[in-house]
Design a protein around this motif. Structure first.
Motif, PDB file in Angstrom:
ATOM      1  N   GLU A 133    -166.650 -22.586 -80.044  1.00 22.37           N
ATOM      2  CA  GLU A 133    -166.241 -21.236 -79.657  1.00 22.37           C
ATOM      3  C   GLU A 133    -167.463 -20.328 -79.710  1.00 22.37           C
ATOM      4  N   SER A 134    -167.821 -19.829 -78.576  1.00 24.16           N
ATOM      5  CA  SER A 134    -169.024 -19.012 -78.470  1.00 24.16           C
ATOM      6  C   SER A 134    -168.722 -17.565 -78.842  1.00 24.16           C
ATOM      7  N   ILE A 135    -169.637 -16.953 -79.560  1.00 25.15           N
ATOM      8  CA  ILE A 135    -169.472 -15.547 -79.934  1.00 25.15           C
ATOM      9  C   ILE A 135    -170.037 -14.678 -78.817  1.00 25.15           C
ATOM     10  N   HIS A 136    -169.142 -13.936 -78.182  1.00 24.46           N
ATOM     11  CA  HIS A 136    -169.506 -13.028 -77.092  1.00 24.46           C
ATOM     12  C   HIS A 136    -169.728 -11.630 -77.644  1.00 24.46           C
ATOM     13  N   LEU A 137    -170.783 -10.991 -77.193  1.00 23.02           N
ATOM     14  CA  LEU A 137    -170.968  -9.560 -77.394  1.00 23.02           C
ATOM     15  C   LEU A 137    -171.170  -8.970 -76.002  1.00 23.02           C
ATOM     16  N   ILE A 145    -177.579  -1.224 -74.670  1.00 16.41           N
ATOM     17  CA  ILE A 145    -177.430  -2.204 -75.744  1.00 16.41           C
ATOM     18  C   ILE A 145    -178.073  -3.528 -75.315  1.00 16.41           C
ATOM     19  N   ALA A 146    -179.216  -3.843 -75.926  1.00 16.69           N
ATOM     20  CA  ALA A 146    -179.929  -5.081 -75.599  1.00 16.69           C
ATOM     21  C   ALA A 146    -179.910  -6.073 -76.748  1.00 16.69           C
ATOM     22  N   SER A 147    -179.493  -5.615 -77.933  1.00 14.78           N
ATOM     23  CA  SER A 147    -179.404  -6.503 -79.097  1.00 14.78           C
ATOM     24  C   SER A 147    -178.317  -5.986 -80.025  1.00 14.78           C
ATOM     25  N   VAL A 148    -177.982  -6.762 -81.026  1.00 15.64           N
ATOM     26  CA  VAL A 148    -176.967  -6.338 -82.001  1.00 15.64           C
ATOM     27  C   VAL A 148    -177.398  -5.044 -82.676  1.00 15.64           C
ATOM     28  N   ALA A 149    -178.685  -4.910 -82.956  1.00 11.07           N
ATOM     29  CA  ALA A 149    -179.183  -3.715 -83.643  1.00 11.07           C
ATOM     30  C   ALA A 149    -178.877  -2.439 -82.865  1.00 11.07           C
ATOM     31  N   ASP A 150    -178.780  -2.559 -81.527  1.00 13.13           N
ATOM     32  CA  ASP A 150    -178.532  -1.391 -80.681  1.00 13.13           C
ATOM     33  C   ASP A 150    -177.089  -0.890 -80.749  1.00 13.13           C
ATOM     34  N   LEU A 151    -176.230  -1.591 -81.497  1.00 10.98           N
ATOM     35  CA  LEU A 151    -174.832  -1.156 -81.617  1.00 10.98           C
ATOM     36  C   LEU A 151    -174.697   0.078 -82.503  1.00 10.98           C
ATOM     37  N   ALA A 152    -175.711   0.399 -83.269  1.00 13.94           N
ATOM     38  CA  ALA A 152    -175.658   1.575 -84.151  1.00 13.94           C
ATOM     39  C   ALA A 152    -175.302   2.817 -83.344  1.00 13.94           C
ATOM     40  N   GLY A 153    -174.285   3.535 -83.809  1.00 13.51           N
ATOM     41  CA  GLY A 153    -173.865   4.762 -83.153  1.00 13.51           C
ATOM     42  C   GLY A 153    -172.991   4.561 -81.923  1.00 13.51           C
ATOM     43  N   ASP A 224    -170.264  -3.505 -64.044  1.00 11.06           N
ATOM     44  CA  ASP A 224    -171.564  -3.995 -64.491  1.00 11.06           C
ATOM     45  C   ASP A 224    -171.574  -4.079 -66.020  1.00 11.06           C
ATOM     46  N   VAL A 225    -171.621  -5.312 -66.523  1.00  9.17           N
ATOM     47  CA  VAL A 225    -171.684  -5.526 -67.964  1.00  9.17           C
ATOM     48  C   VAL A 225    -172.823  -6.487 -68.267  1.00  9.17           C
ATOM     49  N   VAL A 226    -173.215  -6.528 -69.529  1.00 11.09           N
ATOM     50  CA  VAL A 226    -174.231  -7.484 -69.967  1.00 11.09           C
ATOM     51  C   VAL A 226    -173.669  -8.298 -71.128  1.00 11.09           C
ATOM     52  N   ILE A 227    -174.058  -9.563 -71.186  1.00  9.83           N
ATOM     53  CA  ILE A 227    -173.763 -10.404 -72.338  1.00  9.83           C
ATOM     54  C   ILE A 227    -174.971 -10.284 -73.255  1.00  9.83           C
ATOM     55  N   VAL A 228    -174.781  -9.667 -74.401  1.00 11.05           N
ATOM     56  CA  VAL A 228    -175.891  -9.328 -75.296  1.00 11.05           C
ATOM     57  C   VAL A 228    -176.298 -10.557 -76.113  1.00 11.05           C
ATOM     58  N   TYR A 255    -170.929 -15.681 -66.372  1.00 13.33           N
ATOM     59  CA  TYR A 255    -170.225 -14.469 -65.959  1.00 13.33           C
ATOM     60  C   TYR A 255    -171.001 -13.785 -64.834  1.00 13.33           C
ATOM     61  N   GLN A 256    -170.291 -13.090 -63.987  1.00 15.52           N
ATOM     62  CA  GLN A 256    -170.919 -12.434 -62.845  1.00 15.52           C
ATOM     63  C   GLN A 256    -171.974 -11.437 -63.322  1.00 15.52           C
ATOM     64  N   GLY A 257    -173.147 -11.507 -62.684  1.00 10.73           N
ATOM     65  CA  GLY A 257    -174.244 -10.624 -63.053  1.00 10.73           C
ATOM     66  C   GLY A 257    -175.126 -11.181 -64.146  1.00 10.73           C
ATOM     67  N   GLN A 258    -174.728 -12.321 -64.728  1.00  7.27           N
ATOM     68  CA  GLN A 258    -175.529 -12.955 -65.777  1.00  7.27           C
ATOM     69  C   GLN A 258    -176.419 -14.014 -65.119  1.00  7.27           C
ATOM     70  N   ASP A 259    -177.635 -13.640 -64.799  1.00  4.17           N
ATOM     71  CA  ASP A 259    -178.509 -14.506 -63.997  1.00  4.17           C
ATOM     72  C   ASP A 259    -179.348 -15.471 -64.828  1.00  4.17           C
ATOM     73  N   ALA A 260    -179.397 -15.281 -66.140  1.00  2.00           N
ATOM     74  CA  ALA A 260    -180.211 -16.149 -67.000  1.00  2.00           C
ATOM     75  C   ALA A 260    -179.381 -16.614 -68.195  1.00  2.00           C
ATOM     76  N   GLU A 261    -179.877 -17.651 -68.847  1.00  5.80           N
ATOM     77  CA  GLU A 261    -179.223 -18.110 -70.075  1.00  5.80           C
ATOM     78  C   GLU A 261    -179.250 -17.007 -71.128  1.00  5.80           C
ATOM     79  N   VAL A 262    -178.206 -16.945 -71.926  1.00  5.10           N
ATOM     80  CA  VAL A 262    -178.141 -15.965 -73.010  1.00  5.10           C
ATOM     81  C   VAL A 262    -177.865 -16.702 -74.316  1.00  5.10           C
ATOM     82  N   PRO A 263    -178.781 -16.604 -75.299  1.00  9.63           N
ATOM     83  CA  PRO A 263    -178.557 -17.292 -76.573  1.00  9.63           C
ATOM     84  C   PRO A 263    -177.497 -16.599 -77.415  1.00  9.63           C
ATOM     85  N   THR A 264    -176.720 -17.398 -78.135  1.00  9.18           N
ATOM     86  CA  THR A 264    -175.712 -16.860 -79.040  1.00  9.18           C
ATOM     87  C   THR A 264    -175.476 -17.884 -80.144  1.00  9.18           C
ATOM     88  N   ILE A 265    -174.428 -17.700 -80.913  1.00 10.05           N
ATOM     89  CA  ILE A 265    -174.027 -18.685 -81.918  1.00 10.05           C
ATOM     90  C   ILE A 265    -172.556 -19.018 -81.705  1.00 10.05           C
TER      91      ILE A 265
END
Length: 336
Positions: A133-137, A145-153, A224-228, A255-265
């Motif tokens: 089960e992949s963790i989606h952000l 928001i480009a990383s988890v740290a950017d979720l502040a606020g 338009d969304v991003v998978i962080v 996912y649509q608009g996701q043109d590259a691999e995205v690392p997650t856990i």
């Protein structure tokens, strides 16, 4: 009374008698499988599994092209709040089985982590590990928001209370030095969070499940969304502490608009039950999951179905197998 009417009554009585005899020969048994929200992955996978293990009275035999499930068993997939809710329902006897993240199952069975301070669900047992089960952000493309740290606020949904996603989201925030006080938290299912994002009222949301997740696929096709990415030294440290997390990747184009691999856990999706269920029943269910016909059904039925294999079933168990499942895996040579 006319002779034809008498014949009809006699025929009906005979039919009822035959049905009664058939029911006695093959006792009907209901089996409820707790899944998750209808927009996630648990629910459709649960439907596949329910069909695979069911064989209602009167069904054609497996070898004749009929059901390959447990004779007399009628299984149903039940929408639920997810891992934590399923474990509690199994413990309370309102579900016979359910899906759980491997981390949640471990915490529940051992009385640690999420279950610390609560009675351990010591009768929780594993039927099979199913798939990662992949963790989606997921974030709005214009939210910065480009990383988890950017979720502040930011306005962030952590999923609803009782879900495994909420637990993991908190752990991930903590790894980056954040708490719920550092964001504007909401506690919504992914389809509800997606609706809020469409309306511009949500910046990001977490979801744990197999990809592609229906609600996210639909959202990405319309907005338009991003998978962080969920990666970096913070995640390396997190994985050293919580060994049930594994590295994972969303392939390009998931996912649509996701043109590259995205690392997650990821964590493992597991089918769990209670030690109170009979060894014979769970043996039959486990056997049904891994026959050739069922394996084809899984592979063709969902993107994650191809991962439900005998080899994967015994990986990353975390909690004890149910004796019925263990018996099958030993006979099949999957465990020693």
């Amino acid at each position: 009374m006319k002779i034809t009417a008498l014949k009809a009554i006699a025929g009906a009585a005979l039919a009822v008698g035959m049905l009664a005899n058939g029911a006695a020969a093959q006792e009907m048994q209901f089996f409820r499988i707790g899944t998750g929200g209808t927009a996630g992955t648990y629910y459709p996978i649960g439907g596949l599994i329910a069909n695979a293990i069911s064989s209602p009275p009167g069904s054609r035999a497996c070898e004749d092209g009929g059901s390959c499930g447990v004779p007399g068993l009628i299984a149903t997939a039940v929408a639920s709040n997810g891992s934590v809710g399923n474990v509690n329902s199994i413990n309370g006897g309102t579900l016979e089985a359910g899906f759980s993240q491997s981390d949640v199952a471990y915490w529940a069975q051992t009385g640690t982590g999420l279950w610390e301070g609560q009675p351990a669900v010591d009768k929780l047992r594993l039927i099979a590990n199913l798939y990662p089960e992949s963790i989606h952000l997921v974030a709005r493309a214009d939210a910065g928001i480009a990383s988890v740290a950017d979720l502040a606020g930011k306005r962030v949904s952590l999923d609803e209370p009782g879900s495994g996603t909420l637990v993991d989201a908190k752990i991930i925030l903590e790894a980056f030095g954040l708490t719920e006080a550092d964001i504007t938290p909401e506690y919504l299912k992914p389809d509800q969070a997606s609706d809020r994002m469409r309306d511009g009222a949500m910046d990001a949301f977490f979801f744990v499940g197999g990809y592609p997740a229906g609600a996210i696929a639909e959202l990405s096709s319309q907005h338009d969304v991003v998978i962080v990415p969920i990666t970096g030294p913070e995640i390396d440290a997190l994985r050293a502490e919580y060994t049930f997390f594994a590295t994972d990747t969303f392939p390009a184009g998931t996912y649509q608009g996701q043109d590259a691999e995205v690392p997650t856990i990821s964590v493992g999706a597991q089918m769990v039950t209670s030690a109170d269920l009979s060894e014979e029943l769970v043996y039959g269910i486990t056997q049904s999951l891994f026959n050739e016909t069922t394996q084809k059904l899984f592979a063709n039925g969902h993107a994650k179905g191809k991962f439900i294999t005998l080899e994967n079933a015994v990986q990353g168990a975390g909690i004890p197998f149910h004796p019925g499942a263990e018996k099958f895996y030993r006979e099949a040579g999957a465990i020693e």
